[in-house]
Each structure stands twice: as C-alpha cells, then as structure tokens.
Design a protein around this motif. Sequence first.
Motif, PDB file in Angstrom:
ATOM      1  N   GLU A  11       0.829  -1.207   0.000  1.00 12.54           N
ATOM      2  CA  GLU A  11       0.000   0.000   0.000  1.00 12.54           C
ATOM      3  C   GLU A  11       0.864   1.258   0.000  1.00 12.54           C
ATOM      4  OE1 GLU A  11      -4.050  -1.053   2.410  1.00 12.54           O
ATOM      5  OE2 GLU A  11      -2.162  -1.324   3.518  1.00 12.54           O
ATOM      6  N   LEU A  12       1.968   1.230   0.736  1.00 11.93           N
ATOM      7  CA  LEU A  12       2.881   2.370   0.753  1.00 11.93           C
ATOM      8  C   LEU A  12       3.541   2.552  -0.613  1.00 11.93           C
ATOM      9  CD1 LEU A  12       4.136   4.636   2.423  1.00 11.93           C
ATOM     10  CD2 LEU A  12       5.905   3.015   3.145  1.00 11.93           C
ATOM     11  N   GLN A  13       3.911   1.449  -1.243  1.00 15.15           N
ATOM     12  CA  GLN A  13       4.504   1.509  -2.593  1.00 15.15           C
ATOM     13  C   GLN A  13       3.581   2.218  -3.566  1.00 15.15           C
ATOM     14  OE1 GLN A  13       7.346  -2.319  -3.325  1.00 15.15           O
ATOM     15  NE2 GLN A  13       5.226  -2.652  -3.679  1.00 15.15           N
ATOM     16  N   THR A  14       2.312   1.911  -3.490  1.00 11.08           N
ATOM     17  CA  THR A  14       1.334   2.545  -4.377  1.00 11.08           C
ATOM     18  C   THR A  14       1.351   4.059  -4.201  1.00 11.08           C
ATOM     19  OG1 THR A  14      -0.066   0.589  -4.316  1.00 11.08           O
ATOM     20  CG2 THR A  14      -1.121   2.650  -4.979  1.00 11.08           C
ATOM     21  N   ARG A  15       1.474   4.502  -2.974  1.00 10.81           N
ATOM     22  CA  ARG A  15       1.434   5.937  -2.701  1.00 10.81           C
ATOM     23  C   ARG A  15       2.731   6.661  -3.035  1.00 10.81           C
ATOM     24  NH1 ARG A  15      -2.299   3.233  -0.617  1.00 10.81           N
ATOM     25  NH2 ARG A  15      -4.245   4.140   0.067  1.00 10.81           N
ATOM     26  N   VAL A  16       3.866   5.995  -2.868  1.00  9.34           N
ATOM     27  CA  VAL A  16       5.138   6.665  -3.182  1.00  9.34           C
ATOM     28  C   VAL A  16       5.527   6.478  -4.644  1.00  9.34           C
ATOM     29  CG1 VAL A  16       5.966   6.571  -0.814  1.00  9.34           C
ATOM     30  CG2 VAL A  16       6.627   4.760  -2.412  1.00  9.34           C
ATOM     31  N   ALA A  60      -9.992   4.588   7.382  1.00  5.25           N
ATOM     32  CA  ALA A  60      -9.459   5.915   7.723  1.00  5.25           C
ATOM     33  C   ALA A  60      -8.145   5.786   8.502  1.00  5.25           C
ATOM     34  CB  ALA A  60     -10.473   6.712   8.528  1.00  5.25           C
ATOM     35  N   ILE A  61      -8.034   4.778   9.347  1.00  5.38           N
ATOM     36  CA  ILE A  61      -6.809   4.554  10.116  1.00  5.38           C
ATOM     37  C   ILE A  61      -5.676   4.138   9.186  1.00  5.38           C
ATOM     38  CG2 ILE A  61      -5.725   3.044  11.848  1.00  5.38           C
ATOM     39  CD1 ILE A  61      -7.549   5.278  12.991  1.00  5.38           C
ATOM     40  N   VAL A  62      -5.962   3.261   8.262  1.00  6.31           N
ATOM     41  CA  VAL A  62      -4.946   2.835   7.288  1.00  6.31           C
ATOM     42  C   VAL A  62      -4.468   4.044   6.486  1.00  6.31           C
ATOM     43  CG1 VAL A  62      -4.491   1.356   5.285  1.00  6.31           C
ATOM     44  CG2 VAL A  62      -5.875   0.489   7.182  1.00  6.31           C
ATOM     45  N   THR A  63      -5.367   4.901   6.102  1.00  8.36           N
ATOM     46  CA  THR A  63      -5.019   6.112   5.356  1.00  8.36           C
ATOM     47  C   THR A  63      -4.086   7.005   6.165  1.00  8.36           C
ATOM     48  OG1 THR A  63      -7.122   6.031   4.168  1.00  8.36           O
ATOM     49  CG2 THR A  63      -5.979   8.152   4.196  1.00  8.36           C
ATOM     50  N   VAL A  64      -4.372   7.185   7.446  1.00  8.85           N
ATOM     51  CA  VAL A  64      -3.516   8.000   8.319  1.00  8.85           C
ATOM     52  C   VAL A  64      -2.129   7.366   8.438  1.00  8.85           C
ATOM     53  CG1 VAL A  64      -3.163   8.731  10.721  1.00  8.85           C
ATOM     54  CG2 VAL A  64      -5.379   9.081   9.614  1.00  8.85           C
ATOM     55  N   VAL A  65      -2.081   6.071   8.643  1.00  6.86           N
ATOM     56  CA  VAL A  65      -0.792   5.377   8.766  1.00  6.86           C
ATOM     57  C   VAL A  65       0.022   5.553   7.496  1.00  6.86           C
ATOM     58  CG1 VAL A  65       0.296   3.082   8.934  1.00  6.86           C
ATOM     59  CG2 VAL A  65      -1.572   3.703  10.489  1.00  6.86           C
ATOM     60  N   LEU A  66      -0.591   5.401   6.350  1.00  5.94           N
ATOM     61  CA  LEU A  66       0.131   5.534   5.079  1.00  5.94           C
ATOM     62  C   LEU A  66       0.618   6.963   4.845  1.00  5.94           C
ATOM     63  CD1 LEU A  66      -2.094   3.196   2.922  1.00  5.94           C
ATOM     64  CD2 LEU A  66       0.287   2.791   3.604  1.00  5.94           C
ATOM     65  N   ALA A  67      -0.179   7.947   5.225  1.00  6.03           N
ATOM     66  CA  ALA A  67       0.237   9.343   5.047  1.00  6.03           C
ATOM     67  C   ALA A  67       1.444   9.668   5.926  1.00  6.03           C
ATOM     68  CB  ALA A  67      -0.922  10.291   5.361  1.00  6.03           C
TER      69      ALA A  67
END
Length: 140
Positions: A11-16, A60-67
């Motif tokens: 999930e982090l890879q997708t965002r970076v 929403a928690i997963v989103t915060v962690v990824l940000a």
Amino acid sequence: MSLPPLATVAELQTRVGGTITGPDLNRAVAALEDVSSLVRLEAGTDWVAADGVTITAPRAIVTVVLAAAGRVYRNPDGYQGETVGAYSYQYAQTSTSAYLSTDEITIIRRAASPAASSGVFSLRTPSAYESPTPSEVDLA
C-alpha cells in the motif's frame, strides 16, 4: 509478540510510486511500524484480530498510517528547504522521526470512538409530575 503494522508495504509503494526493495524496504517497514505504534497509542486499541495477524482497523486509520509513514519514508533526513542556485539546504528544526499531525489525531480519535462522535446522546430528566420525596419537602 510484536503487532503487525496497520498498513502494508504494498500500500505504501502505491502511494510513493515505485517498487520498494533492499535497504529502502527496511526503511518502509520501520516507518509503518513506528507510525502504527503511534496510532495505536493515540487510539488505545490495537486493531488486530484474535489470530494476531489480521488487521481490523477502519480504512481511515490505514489512510492516516500511510500518510504519516510516507512522510517518514520520503524525507528520512528531515529536510525543510533547499535552494538550487548557490546550493543550500536546511534540516528540520524539530524531530525528524515519525509524528502525527493534529488532523490525523482527530481522525484517529473519531475512528477509535465512533459512538462519541456520532452525536447520538441520551439524557434523562426528572418528570414534573413525580411526587417529591420527604427529604425534598420543607417541613419548617
């Protein structure tokens, strides 16, 4: 036993934008673990199922962690500024470790306690038709 991060490296890879491998993979995992610990501390819950592996956190928690983990991953040295002409740079004036913003803390608290933020409350008021108890009557 250590708790699993609340979000995955995929999930982090997708965002970076790109594949995370080698030493960068270790940094990504550390960032996710650090931020997950902060989120759990703020929320007061671990969001892990009884099997110890399955994450039960709201999206929403997963989103915060990824940000937050993305911030740590993208800027591990804590740069705050950089100038290209006559090159200069500036490190952060505060800690460069994982942190949660005020907005992220608000999201975490709402996700951890949805009933408290739902706006549905119950209040009992005494009836005007009830007889007063003897202690409430002035006998003087």
